[in-house]
Structure formats: C-alpha cells, structure tokens
Design a protein around this motif. Structure first.
Motif, PDB file in Angstrom:
ATOM      1  N   ASN A   1      92.469  61.591  59.553  1.00 14.70           N
ATOM      2  CA  ASN A   1      91.881  60.376  58.991  1.00 14.70           C
ATOM      3  C   ASN A   1      92.156  60.278  57.491  1.00 14.70           C
TER       4      ASN A   1
ATOM      5  N   LEU B   1      87.195  57.006  68.310  1.00 14.13           N
ATOM      6  CA  LEU B   1      86.426  57.999  69.072  1.00 14.13           C
ATOM      7  C   LEU B   1      86.338  59.342  68.358  1.00 14.13           C
TER       8      LEU B   1
ATOM      9  N   GLY C   1      94.453  53.540  66.371  1.00 11.71           N
ATOM     10  CA  GLY C   1      93.187  54.283  66.209  1.00 11.71           C
ATOM     11  C   GLY C   1      92.286  53.985  67.379  1.00 11.71           C
TER      12      GLY C   1
HETATM   13  P1  ADP Z   1      90.117  56.343  64.371  1.00 12.87           P
HETATM   14  O1  ADP Z   1      90.541  56.997  63.119  1.00 12.87           O
HETATM   15  O2  ADP Z   1      90.950  56.710  65.542  1.00 12.87           O
HETATM   16  O3  ADP Z   1      89.936  54.870  64.223  1.00 12.87           O
HETATM   17  P2  ADP Z   1      87.658  57.820  64.005  1.00 12.87           P
HETATM   18  O4  ADP Z   1      86.465  57.936  64.886  1.00 12.87           O
HETATM   19  O5  ADP Z   1      88.318  59.068  63.561  1.00 12.87           O
HETATM   20  O6  ADP Z   1      88.666  56.870  64.765  1.00 12.87           O
HETATM   21  O7  ADP Z   1      87.227  56.981  62.718  1.00 12.87           O
HETATM   22  C1  ADP Z   1      86.433  55.826  62.883  1.00 12.87           C
HETATM   23  C2  ADP Z   1      86.609  54.899  61.720  1.00 12.87           C
HETATM   24  O8  ADP Z   1      86.020  55.460  60.541  1.00 12.87           O
HETATM   25  C3  ADP Z   1      88.028  54.604  61.321  1.00 12.87           C
HETATM   26  O9  ADP Z   1      88.615  53.607  62.124  1.00 12.87           O
HETATM   27  C4  ADP Z   1      87.841  54.143  59.875  1.00 12.87           C
HETATM   28  O10 ADP Z   1      87.372  52.825  59.834  1.00 12.87           O
HETATM   29  C5  ADP Z   1      86.721  55.044  59.386  1.00 12.87           C
HETATM   30  N1  ADP Z   1      87.235  56.238  58.695  1.00 12.87           N
HETATM   31  C6  ADP Z   1      87.227  57.499  59.135  1.00 12.87           C
HETATM   32  N2  ADP Z   1      87.732  58.347  58.222  1.00 12.87           N
HETATM   33  C7  ADP Z   1      88.074  57.603  57.148  1.00 12.87           C
HETATM   34  C8  ADP Z   1      88.621  57.898  55.860  1.00 12.87           C
HETATM   35  N3  ADP Z   1      88.948  59.139  55.488  1.00 12.87           N
HETATM   36  N4  ADP Z   1      88.811  56.859  55.002  1.00 12.87           N
HETATM   37  C9  ADP Z   1      88.470  55.597  55.352  1.00 12.87           C
HETATM   38  N5  ADP Z   1      87.960  55.260  56.551  1.00 12.87           N
HETATM   39  C10 ADP Z   1      87.747  56.238  57.450  1.00 12.87           C
END
Ligand code: ADP
Length: 400
Positions: free
Chosen positions: A301, A364, A361
């Motif tokens: 992420n 999950l 993405g």
């Molecule tokens: P995915 O990355 O597959 O969308 P995640 O559950 O890992 O699913 O993350 C959920 C959401 O949280 C992401 O779609 C994003 O909007 C936000 N997010 C997570 N980590 C970050 C980050 N490091 N910087 C910005 N937004 C983030």
C-alpha cells in the motif's frame, strides 16, 4: 363638649365597631368556601396526575410485554425485578421463578447460565455481544444502565434474536468460499499455460504477442490475489482462520519479505528505508504466513499510494517496557481523506483518491490485516493527512 354631642359620638363609634364585627363574621363562611374550593382543585389535580401516571404505567407495561426483544430489568442490588414474555420464551422459564432472584441465584438456573456468565456478577457494560443460547438460538445481548439524576437505579438487558441473520450470513460466506475455491483451479491453469507460452516452451512468441500475453498474465495474477483475499475473508468470518504459531526472529522474516519491495520501489522512483533495532531482541510467537500477509500488504500500500519521488520507510522497534514490538510503515503519498478514515479497516473500503490514483485494489487487505494482528493480541492503527502521507502502525506482544 355638650352631653348630647358626646352621646352621638359614642353611638357612632359603637355602630362602626358593630359593622366591622358583622363584616368579619359574614366573611368567615366566604373564606371557608374559598379554602374548600382550593382543596377541591388540588384534589382534582392530584386525581388527574394519578390517572396520567397510571396511563403511562399501562403504556409502558404494554410496550414491555409486547416488545419484540427480550427485556430483563435488574434493580440496583442486581436482583431481577422484571422480565418480559419474549425473554421468558427465549429461556423457556416462568416469570414467577425468576423475579426477585439475585445474579448468583439466576446463574444456577441452567438455561440462564451462559447469559449470566456474559453479564458477570456486577453486570458489565455490554454492546451487541453474541450469545449462542441454544443450538437453534443466537441472541445479541446489550446492557443499558438506567439512571435517575446521577444515581444508577438499575440495568436493562436487551436480548435480540439474530439467529436468522446469522444463518443468512453463514450461507453467504459459504457461497463466497465455494465460488472462490471453484475459481482458483481454472485461474491456476490459465496462469501455468500463460507461463509456458511466455517462457517459449510452446514455440517462439513474437514480441507484439508477448506484450499482450504479459498483460493477460498480470490480470490473471490480480484475479488470483482477489480470490485469495476473498478466501481469507471467508475464513475470518467463519472463525476458522487457523494459526500455525511458531517462535520466530521477526527481523529475519521481514528482511526476506522486503527484498522484492525494495526493487519495486526503486523502479517506481521511490526512496526506500528500513530500520531495525540494534540491540538483541526477543523472539516472537507468530503465524509467519499470516503476519507476512500483513507486512506485505502494508508495504505494498505504501508503495502503491505514493507517487514517484516520494519516500517509504519501514521500521521495527522493540518497546522493552511494554514488552512488545512496534512496526511502522510511513509514506509521503496521497494520504487518506479525513472524512473516510473511519471506514479504513472495513471490508471493500477504497478511498475516492485511491481509486483515482490506483485503479487496481480489492479493499480487503486492511480488513484481513486487522483481523490477523488482533488474533495475535496486537493492535493496528494509522495516522494520515491527505496529500502529505500516511503511517500505519501495528504492535505484537511478546508472550512470556
Ligand atoms: P487495496 O489497497 O487493495 O485497495 P486495502 O484494504 O489494503 O485495499 O486498503 C484499503 C484502502 O485504504 C485503499 O484503497 C486506500 O484508499 C487506503 N489506503 C491504504 N493504505 C494507504 C496508504 N499507505 N496511503 C493512502 N491510502 C491508503
């Protein structure tokens, strides 16, 4: 003064005295009448208030008696003072056998034991806690402290029948689990066939076709990731996210995981830093495969949501006083908008800015991460400012 004049004056005085006396005497019945009227008015008001109170009581009773949720009311000594028919039905018990009994006595009545165990001796604050009362009955238990002014005068227990909802939820989870399992086999077959073609095992592949095939391979990989995420979610929901706990040197585990990410970050033009404790640290009891999922997801992420030129920092600290490890994943990326931060750890959550920046993405990863960290006795949280950056943290306790 002449005698006649004197007499006249005396008579006048006498008349005026008599008049005043008569007025007083005549006024007595008037005053009594007034008081009587006032008393009658008061009585009437009291009667009206009594009728209103009775009406209120009947209404409240009717609501309690016919309420679709089970209700139990404990007084301030934690004795059961009222129970409605729905609650009696749940436990198959007669009201007369329950009223006036203390928590300790109720615990001995077998259908009530699981409920009383959840409530505790002092009746703790509970919100929507699940209770499998019988094989075919799942209740959701909540407690509400009833206050008069500052003083607690009792506790109301509400019992909601959620059996049907739970069955539907289970069927839904089973459906997703079966569908995901079924999809995994053909997706794996596609993956290996594509791999063979790309590796030239089935003959030379022209450059033009190779590009398309590589795109197809990447899409297939994403689908496999989605299926794996879905399977992990269904395992969490079914409560069978089994843990294969082993004692591990966590730095070693993370170092291995980080290698491919360093390369990906470099290719994207990001600075990547990794900080570990200098001193000797204890081993951790973890399910390596599951904790690896968490770490991979958080690094993935940080890289995904940071534009070229940014910095990603991963650090592991050992907090001696708390006897726990603190992991942090800091980036200078797009951040998470304040108004969406509450939903970050929920299933399928994707922030609007993330969808714009990175179309791929599943939403999950963080839901799975939270469940894994909490199952290890740790905590996960984050700090984020939109367009500035994000830091995710999680802790893992060292078991004695
Ligand atoms: P995915 O990355 O597959 O969308 P995640 O559950 O890992 O699913 O993350 C959920 C959401 O949280 C992401 O779609 C994003 O909007 C936000 N997010 C997570 N980590 C970050 C980050 N490091 N910087 C910005 N937004 C983030």
């Amino acid at each position: 003064m002449p005698k006649t004049q004197k007499k006249k004056r005396k008579n006048k005085l006498k008349d005026s005295f008599l008049n005043t006396q008569t007025e007083i005497i005549e006024g007595v019945p008037e005053a009594i009448k007034g008081t009587r009227e006032a008393l009658l008015n008061i009585l009437e008001d009291v009667e009206e208030a009594r009728r209103a109170a009775e009406e209120e009581r009947d209404k409240t009773l009717a609501i309690i008696e016919n309420f679709p949720e089970g209700l139990l009311f404990f007084d301030k000594e934690n004795k059961l003072s009222s129970v409605n028919p729905r609650a009696q039905d749940f436990f198959g018990l007669e009201r007369e056998k329950l009223i006036g009994k203390s928590i300790g006595d109720l615990r001995k009545i077998s259908p009530l034991t699981p409920l009383i165990e959840i409530l505790g001796k002092e009746i703790k604050g509970i919100y929507r806690k699940e209770l499998k009362s019988r094989e075919d009955l799942i209740l959701e238990v909540s407690t509400i402290a009833i206050m008069r002014e500052e003083e607690k005068i009792g506790t109301l227990i509400t019992l909601r029948d959620v059996t049907r909802e739970k069955i539907i939820e289970r069927l839904k989870t089973e459906f997703v689990s079966i569908a995901a399992h079924q999809l995994r086999t053909p997706l794996s077959a596609i993956k290996w066939t594509l791999r063979m073609i790309l590796d030239g095992d089935l003959g030379e592949v022209p450059e033009e076709q190779r590009k398309f095939l590589q795109g197809t391979y990447a899409s297939n990989e994403r689908m496999i990731k989605l299926i794996n995420d879905l399977l992990n979610v269904t395992r969490i929901e079914e409560g069978r996210f089994l843990y294969n706990i082993q004692s591990r040197d966590i730095i070693e585990v993370v170092e291995k995981l980080i290698r491919p990410f360093k390369e990906i970050a470099q290719r994207k033009g990001l600075k990547f830093e990794f900080k570990t404790p200098k001193k000797k640290i204890p081993k951790l009891e973890v399910d390596t495969e599951k904790i690896s999922l968490v770490i991979q997801n958080l690094i993935d992420n940080a890289i995904h949501y940071t534009k070229s030129g940014g910095v990603v920092k991963v650090s592991i600290e050992f907090l001696k006083k708390k006897n726990q490890f603190l992991f942090s994943f800091n980036d200078t990326g797009i951040g998470i908008p304040k108004n969406q931060q509450k939903r970050v750890f929920t299933r399928f959550f994707r922030a609007a800015n993330a969808i714009r920046a990175e179309t791929e993405g599943t939403g999950l990863g963080l839901f799975i991460a939270k469940n894994i960290v909490e199952a290890h006795g740790g905590k996960i949280w984050f700090e984020s400012v939109e367009n500035k950056g994000t830091t995710f943290y999680f802790t893992l306790p060292v078991k004695e």
